[in-house]
Motif scaffolding. Structure first.
Motif, PDB file in Angstrom:
ATOM      1  N   LEU A  90       0.867  -1.177   0.000  1.00 57.59           N
ATOM      2  CA  LEU A  90       0.000   0.000   0.000  1.00 57.59           C
ATOM      3  C   LEU A  90       0.904   1.228   0.000  1.00 57.59           C
ATOM      4  N   LEU A  91       0.980   1.898  -1.106  1.00 54.64           N
ATOM      5  CA  LEU A  91       1.914   3.011  -1.232  1.00 54.64           C
ATOM      6  C   LEU A  91       1.227   4.319  -0.859  1.00 54.64           C
ATOM      7  N   LEU A  92       1.153   4.577   0.431  1.00 53.84           N
ATOM      8  CA  LEU A  92       0.645   5.858   0.940  1.00 53.84           C
ATOM      9  C   LEU A  92       1.824   6.588   1.572  1.00 53.84           C
ATOM     10  N   ASN A  93       2.079   7.811   1.138  1.00 49.98           N
ATOM     11  CA  ASN A  93       3.214   8.524   1.727  1.00 49.98           C
ATOM     12  C   ASN A  93       2.830   9.120   3.078  1.00 49.98           C
ATOM     13  N   ARG A  94       3.827   9.594   3.799  1.00 47.26           N
ATOM     14  CA  ARG A  94       3.620  10.051   5.167  1.00 47.26           C
ATOM     15  C   ARG A  94       2.750  11.296   5.237  1.00 47.26           C
ATOM     16  N   LYS A  95       2.833  12.143   4.224  1.00 48.72           N
ATOM     17  CA  LYS A  95       2.016  13.361   4.206  1.00 48.72           C
ATOM     18  C   LYS A  95       0.531  12.999   4.154  1.00 48.72           C
ATOM     19  N   ILE A  96       0.179  12.076   3.281  1.00 51.07           N
ATOM     20  CA  ILE A  96      -1.215  11.661   3.138  1.00 51.07           C
ATOM     21  C   ILE A  96      -1.686  10.947   4.402  1.00 51.07           C
ATOM     22  N   LEU A  97      -0.833  10.084   4.945  1.00 51.10           N
ATOM     23  CA  LEU A  97      -1.199   9.382   6.182  1.00 51.10           C
ATOM     24  C   LEU A  97      -1.435  10.353   7.329  1.00 51.10           C
ATOM     25  N   ALA A  98      -0.611  11.406   7.415  1.00 45.87           N
ATOM     26  CA  ALA A  98      -0.778  12.397   8.475  1.00 45.87           C
ATOM     27  C   ALA A  98      -2.087  13.166   8.300  1.00 45.87           C
ATOM     28  N   GLN A  99      -2.440  13.497   7.048  1.00 43.06           N
ATOM     29  CA  GLN A  99      -3.705  14.189   6.809  1.00 43.06           C
ATOM     30  C   GLN A  99      -4.885  13.300   7.163  1.00 43.06           C
ATOM     31  N   ILE A 100      -4.795  12.019   6.818  1.00 40.06           N
ATOM     32  CA  ILE A 100      -5.853  11.078   7.191  1.00 40.06           C
ATOM     33  C   ILE A 100      -5.943  10.973   8.711  1.00 40.06           C
ATOM     34  N   ALA A 101      -4.790  10.942   9.377  1.00 41.81           N
ATOM     35  CA  ALA A 101      -4.767  10.814  10.841  1.00 41.81           C
ATOM     36  C   ALA A 101      -5.445  12.000  11.518  1.00 41.81           C
ATOM     37  N   ILE A 102      -5.261  13.198  10.957  1.00 45.01           N
ATOM     38  CA  ILE A 102      -5.851  14.383  11.580  1.00 45.01           C
ATOM     39  C   ILE A 102      -7.333  14.520  11.229  1.00 45.01           C
ATOM     40  N   LEU A 103      -7.643  14.391   9.947  1.00 39.04           N
ATOM     41  CA  LEU A 103      -8.999  14.677   9.484  1.00 39.04           C
ATOM     42  C   LEU A 103      -9.969  13.517   9.707  1.00 39.04           C
ATOM     43  N   ASN A 104      -9.488  12.274   9.614  1.00 38.35           N
ATOM     44  CA  ASN A 104     -10.374  11.125   9.698  1.00 38.35           C
ATOM     45  C   ASN A 104      -9.650   9.969  10.377  1.00 38.35           C
ATOM     46  N   ARG A 105      -9.683   9.964  11.713  1.00 37.37           N
ATOM     47  CA  ARG A 105      -8.956   8.935  12.456  1.00 37.37           C
ATOM     48  C   ARG A 105      -9.491   7.538  12.181  1.00 37.37           C
ATOM     49  N   ASN A 106     -10.816   7.452  12.048  1.00 39.88           N
ATOM     50  CA  ASN A 106     -11.415   6.131  11.836  1.00 39.88           C
ATOM     51  C   ASN A 106     -10.886   5.476  10.558  1.00 39.88           C
ATOM     52  N   CYS A 107     -10.647   6.287   9.554  1.00 37.94           N
ATOM     53  CA  CYS A 107     -10.106   5.769   8.296  1.00 37.94           C
ATOM     54  C   CYS A 107      -8.708   5.187   8.524  1.00 37.94           C
ATOM     55  N   LEU A 108      -7.893   5.874   9.318  1.00 36.54           N
ATOM     56  CA  LEU A 108      -6.553   5.361   9.618  1.00 36.54           C
ATOM     57  C   LEU A 108      -6.631   4.087  10.445  1.00 36.54           C
ATOM     58  N   TYR A 109      -7.591   4.031  11.385  1.00 33.79           N
ATOM     59  CA  TYR A 109      -7.776   2.821  12.162  1.00 33.79           C
ATOM     60  C   TYR A 109      -8.190   1.653  11.254  1.00 33.79           C
ATOM     61  N   MET A 110      -9.054   1.942  10.276  1.00 35.43           N
ATOM     62  CA  MET A 110      -9.475   0.901   9.346  1.00 35.43           C
ATOM     63  C   MET A 110      -8.293   0.390   8.528  1.00 35.43           C
ATOM     64  N   ILE A 111      -7.451   1.330   8.074  1.00 31.59           N
ATOM     65  CA  ILE A 111      -6.259   0.945   7.299  1.00 31.59           C
ATOM     66  C   ILE A 111      -5.335   0.082   8.138  1.00 31.59           C
ATOM     67  N   SER A 112      -5.106   0.485   9.403  1.00 36.36           N
ATOM     68  CA  SER A 112      -4.190  -0.279  10.261  1.00 36.36           C
ATOM     69  C   SER A 112      -4.756  -1.651  10.601  1.00 36.36           C
ATOM     70  N   ASN A 113      -6.089  -1.735  10.798  1.00 35.43           N
ATOM     71  CA  ASN A 113      -6.701  -3.034  11.094  1.00 35.43           C
ATOM     72  C   ASN A 113      -6.669  -3.947   9.860  1.00 35.43           C
ATOM     73  N   GLU A 114      -6.848  -3.354   8.690  1.00 30.23           N
ATOM     74  CA  GLU A 114      -6.804  -4.123   7.443  1.00 30.23           C
ATOM     75  C   GLU A 114      -5.410  -4.702   7.201  1.00 30.23           C
ATOM     76  N   ILE A 115      -4.408  -3.924   7.573  1.00 28.71           N
ATOM     77  CA  ILE A 115      -3.023  -4.374   7.379  1.00 28.71           C
ATOM     78  C   ILE A 115      -2.704  -5.526   8.332  1.00 28.71           C
ATOM     79  N   LEU A 116      -3.227  -5.453   9.561  1.00 27.15           N
ATOM     80  CA  LEU A 116      -2.915  -6.477  10.559  1.00 27.15           C
ATOM     81  C   LEU A 116      -3.448  -7.841  10.175  1.00 27.15           C
ATOM     82  N   LYS A 117      -4.520  -7.881   9.385  1.00 24.14           N
ATOM     83  CA  LYS A 117      -5.127  -9.177   9.027  1.00 24.14           C
ATOM     84  C   LYS A 117      -4.253  -9.958   8.088  1.00 24.14           C
TER      85      LYS A 117
END
Length: 117
Positions: A90-117
């Motif tokens: 999953l090629l997401l750069n740090r800038k985009i990940l940081a924006q997702i983390a600030i604006l939509n935490r649930n989306c980042l949680y979904m991404i992290s949970n999807e990766i763990l599976k």
């Protein structure tokens, strides 16, 4: 002999330098030699700070991502997240990940949970 007045080229060059240094304090905006020295210093600092700015923003993005990931109570760290992102390709750069983390935490949680599976 008649008096010869100097040309306008040197005066034009000095006024151009003076316009650059008009916001400087004291002799740095009044004396021509000091103005030229200060101009060189200012331009060197500006050049150095352009590369420093990239470094600082990357640090800021990493800090933001790490804070949100650790807040999730998954005992999960930034380095593990990035490692798993690369493993899943999953090629997401740090800038985009940081924006997702600030604006939509649930989306980042979904991404992290999807990766763990």
């Amino acid at each position: 002999m008649t008096r010869i007045k100097r040309g306008y080229i040197a005066r034009r060059r000095r006024t151009k330098i003076r316009l650059f240094a008009s916001s400087f304090r004291g002799a740095r905006s009044r004396l021509t030699r000091t103005i030229t020295q200060q101009k060189i210093r200012a331009l060197v600092s500006a050049h150095q700070d352009r590369s420093r700015q990239k470094r600082y923003f990357r640090r800021l993005w990493i800090t933001r991502i790490n804070a949100v990931i650790r807040d999730n109570k998954l005992y999960y760290s930034y380095s593990r997240l990035i490692h798993n992102l690369y493993k899943k390709q999953l090629l997401l750069n740090r800038k985009i990940l940081a924006q997702i983390a600030i604006l939509n935490r649930n989306c980042l949680y979904m991404i992290s949970n999807e990766i763990l599976k």
